[in-house]
Design an enzyme around this catalytic site. Structure first.
Site, PDB file in Angstrom:
ATOM      1  N   ASP A 295     -63.605 -17.145  -6.483  1.00 16.66           N
ATOM      2  CA  ASP A 295     -63.511 -15.716  -6.755  1.00 16.66           C
ATOM      3  C   ASP A 295     -62.929 -15.061  -5.501  1.00 16.66           C
ATOM      4  O   ASP A 295     -62.739 -15.695  -4.466  1.00 16.66           O
ATOM      5  CB  ASP A 295     -64.874 -15.125  -7.154  1.00 16.66           C
TER       6      ASP A 295
HETATM    7  C1  NOJ Z   1     -63.536 -10.487  -8.715  1.00 18.72           C
HETATM    8  C2  NOJ Z   1     -64.214 -10.735 -10.006  1.00 18.72           C
HETATM    9  O1  NOJ Z   1     -65.531 -11.194  -9.788  1.00 18.72           O
HETATM   10  C3  NOJ Z   1     -63.508 -11.742 -10.894  1.00 18.72           C
HETATM   11  O2  NOJ Z   1     -64.124 -11.747 -12.156  1.00 18.72           O
HETATM   12  C4  NOJ Z   1     -62.049 -11.413 -11.003  1.00 18.72           C
HETATM   13  O3  NOJ Z   1     -61.413 -12.341 -11.839  1.00 18.72           O
HETATM   14  C5  NOJ Z   1     -61.439 -11.414  -9.623  1.00 18.72           C
HETATM   15  N1  NOJ Z   1     -62.086 -10.408  -8.810  1.00 18.72           N
HETATM   16  C6  NOJ Z   1     -59.935 -11.170  -9.642  1.00 18.72           C
HETATM   17  O4  NOJ Z   1     -59.676  -9.872 -10.005  1.00 18.72           O
END
Ligand code: NOJ
Length: 757
Positions: A295
């Site tokens: 993430d």
């Molecule tokens: C953080 C989020 O937790 C995740 O779900 C997302 O895909 C990413 N950012 C990218 O935007």
């Protein structure tokens, strides 16, 4: 900065030729069919430097434009040097083409980039939020919605979505509950499967209308303590395996190409560097062959977690544990080569990660045709097609859950005046919900504009009444005035789009701001009040419930939310949604979910003498306001005559066939969700009081009855036993069938492991 189009096309042809020669075995004749991606990747890897392989593992976000701010300039040289495998948040056919061209024209192996984006519930046509569509229990339509989302995103150059989010969530304080399918692993797994197939199609990506999916967040992110986003989780391995992992496994079985590791730590180890999850469970037990992305900045966050002292060690831990791609931590690029050379990271691990990423690029057809997803002509026609808008409207109305109705719904269409009140009644942005960044305000049809079609001119009186947040009540008078001249009041209240989704944990789930006070004002008019809830999560509406004659839950319904809601309010569509998550009475009951354990002191049966020494609260009932699976209709359904083809299910025998008669006993045709729950009476460990094991969404005309059949196999009874083996245990099972998780129609059967002589 870029070559002219003519020069590019010559270059492109040359590049393809070189690539073909590079990746196909350099024999005397070229094969008629391209070799399988794995073989081509193998050949490619053998010629790439360590740095080039590491480059595939690196993902950056858009820094607006390459010719823009200073920070963006850094990306171009990195891409040229083959130091980037993927970009996220770059959208549009022209924009992605520009970046793709940079990668394929200037890097040594001409390797294309993956373009990732959070396409969570639609791209330009915004569907209801995922929690809402789970309430439809309509797998075919959920799959179809993702097919549309994929096609729209693909036309804008996106070849990879960070969806589906398959986290089970039993705590509505956690705002990200809106992004998943709710509290139940069985329903969650079914929805995960449908969504993966919707995005990826058959997984062959024969046309550039399917995109790579990403099941996230692996794992147990939904179990963050106190519902606080990004916080810690500490669940037992049994709970992890029985509750949180099944939807991921379902996604893997459906062929999901990628997995995103979760932000949280789990039993002391951050998921980003969790070898138990990323290696043992995902790859060894489940056989996952795709790649795992972190993430956002999560490798870097290992320092804040306190398990890595510096970024170098964070990179080492993550890659060794099995994390393939670094999203925005800038950890892999600067550190992996040195880590390999010092012997701290085996080069084979880098090869495996780069190989999996390259295979994805081959599978998507990008290596042979890097621009297949960047098609400006297709982009112009792919968005907001009439059939996509119709599907969005249809799924939005199927996602609505009728929570209460004393007869106020459906509204009469003729001869009445409607007061439409509330801050969410005419709010295009808010009805879309979280993760709807590519939508345009003017695409959205609000409740107000949709109802105006049914109730033209002065027959629709509108007043916002108040805002969703704050304390200003100056709009109440206009709301009362609107209500005074109307026959019925529709009050559109709930949450704004940014009150649920990422980083939106709440400690109060009450209607925020002056909304409850507004509802009281409306009730005081004496007119029938229909409470229309637009929200990304369960709210604690116990105080609001008696103020309304009917309550319709529309969630955040998306682009076509207005017409969908108008269809339901006016009876053009008979509501058929059922809750995928329990609605608590108050936050003190959280976590509250139907598949809880019984405890040694369960609540006494009604009629037993009062006794305080049992599992309960002294200030509220144990029961929720609305149970999992619950949903009313404008008609009524009866469930009767449950029967089994045998009183015994044998381990080596045929499935148990469960039959129930479902009848439409009301005066309208309608749909319901037939739900089958099982209880294991005695286990080597405590078992849930009931667990969903089957469901069927069916349509019945007035007076129609139908026999619905379910099949139960020993696998449906399996769980993680006391010795942590997975399987069923012999004994007695109860079975419940009905329209929600409190269903009382029941029977029982025995499961036997050894056949009788
Ligand atoms: C953080 C989020 O937790 C995740 O779900 C997302 O895909 C990413 N950012 C990218 O935007």
């Amino acid at each position: 900065m870029f070559a002219s189009p003519v020069a590019q096309s010559t270059k492109t042809r040359r590049r393809r030729l070189i690539l073909l020669l590079a990746v196909c075995s350099l024999g005397p004749t070229l094969p008629a069919q391209p070799a399988p991606p794995e073989d081509r990747v193998h050949a490619l890897l053998s010629r790439m430097t360590l740095e080039e392989k590491i480059g595939q593992l690196v993902q950056y976000s858009s820094r607006s434009d390459m010719t823009g701010p200073a920070s963006s300039a850094a990306l171009a040289p990195l891409i040229r040097a083959g130091g980037v495998g993927s970009l996220l948040n770059i959208i549009g056919a022209a924009e992605t083409r520009k970046w793709q061209r940079l990668a394929v024209e200037s890097s040594r192996f001409h390797l294309p980039l993956l373009f990732g984006l959070d396409v969570v519930h639609g791209y330009r046509t915004i569907f209801p939020i995922p929690l809402a569509t789970a309430a439809s229990w309509d797998l075919a339509r959920i799959e179809a919605a993702e097919r549309i989302a994929a096609a729209e995103a693909a036309a804008a150059g996106i070849n990879w979505t960070f969806a589906p989010m398959v986290d089970i969530a039993r705590d509505p304080r956690w705002g990200r509950i809106s992004e998943g399918a709710g509290e139940d692993p069985f329903l969650g797994s079914a929805v995960a499967r449908a969504r993966v197939i919707g995005f990826q199609g058959d997984g062959r990506f024969a046309t550039p209308e399917s995109i790579l999916a990403c099941a996230k967040h692996f794992a147990a992110y939904g179990a963050v303590q106190a519902g606080r986003d990004y916080f810690t989780t500490d669940v037992t391995e049994r709970t992890l395996r029985e509750v949180y992992l099944p939807p991921f496994r379902a996604a893997v079985e459906a062929g999901v190409g990628t997995i995103m590791a979760a932000f949280n730590d789990l039993d002391g180890t951050p998921c980003t560097a969790n070898a138990f999850l990323l290696d043992r469970v995902l790859r060894r037990e489940w056989g996952f062959r795709g790649f795992v992305v972190s993430d956002w900045a999560a490798i870097e966050e290992l320092r804040a977690h306190g398990t890595a002292a510096d970024l170098r060690d964070a990179a080492r831990q993550a890659v060794v544990a099995g994390l393939d791609m670094d999203m925005e931590s800038e950890a892999y690029g600067p550190h992996l080569a040195e880590l390999v050379r010092s012997g701290a990271v085996p080069e084979a691990r880098i090869e495996a990660a780069a190989g999996a990423i390259l295979v994805a690029k081959f599978r998507l057809g990008l290596v042979d045709d890097p621009y297949r997803y960047c098609d400006e002509a297709r982009e112009k026609t792919a968005w907001l097609r009439p059939e996509s808008l119709a599907a969005a409207r249809d799924l939005a109305r199927r996602s609505c859950v009728l929570l209460k109705n004393n007869g106020a719904l459906p509204m009469k269409r003729d001869g009445i005046t409607v007061a439409l009140v509330g801050p969410l009644a005419d709010s295009p942005q808010q009805q879309l919900g979280a993760w709807s960044g590519q939508s345009h305000r003017e695409d959205t049809v609000t409740i107000r504009s949709a109802l105006a079609e049914f109730f033209p001119g002065t027959r629709l009186r509108y007043a916002p009444g108040c805002t969703v947040r704050g304390s200003d009540t100056s709009g109440f008078k206009a709301a009362r005035d609107a209500a005074a001249g109307a026959d019925v009041i529709v009050a559109a209240l709930g949450e704004e789009a940014d009150q649920s989704g990422e980083a939106t944990s709440r400690t109060s789930l009450d209607l925020s701001g002056p909304q409850l006070a507004l509802l009281r004002e409306l009730r005081a008019t004496g007119k029938p009040v229909i409470l229309l809830l637009l929200t990304g999560r369960p709210l604690t509406i116990e105080p609001a419930e008696p103020l309304a004659d009917a309550i319709l839950l529309a969630w955040h319904p998306g682009t076509m939310g207005g017409p969908a809601i108008a269809d339901v309010l006016t009876g053009a569509y008979n509501p058929s949604g059922h809750l995928p998550v329990t609605w608590p009475r108050n936050v003190g009951q959280i976590p509250i979910f139907y598949a809880h354990k019984n405890s040694g002191r369960p609540a006494p049966h009604v009629g037993e003498p009062e006794d305080r020494y049992y599992s309960h609260y002294i200030d509220a009932p144990n029961t929720p306001l609305y149970s999992f699976g619950f949903g009313l209709s404008y008609t009524t359904f009866a469930f009767e005559g449950v029967r089994l083809n045998s009183p015994v299910l044998r381990a080596d025998g045929a499935p148990l066939v469960v039959t129930v008669r479902v009848s439409n006993t009301g005066s309208r045709s309608g749909e319901t969700v037939v739900q089958l729950y099982v209880r294991d009476r005695v286990g080597s460990v405590t078992r849930p009081v009931r667990e969903l094991k089957g469901f069927a969404k069916i349509a019945l005309n007035v007076g129609e009855s139908r026999e619905i059949e379910f099949k139960l196999t020993p696998n449906d009874l399996a769980f993680w036993r006391a010795d942590m083996t997975f399987g069923p245990e012999p004994g007695q099972f109860d079975l419940f069938i009905g329209g929600d998780s409190t269903a009382t129609l029941s029977t029982s059967f025995t499961f036997e492991t050894t056949p009788r002589n």
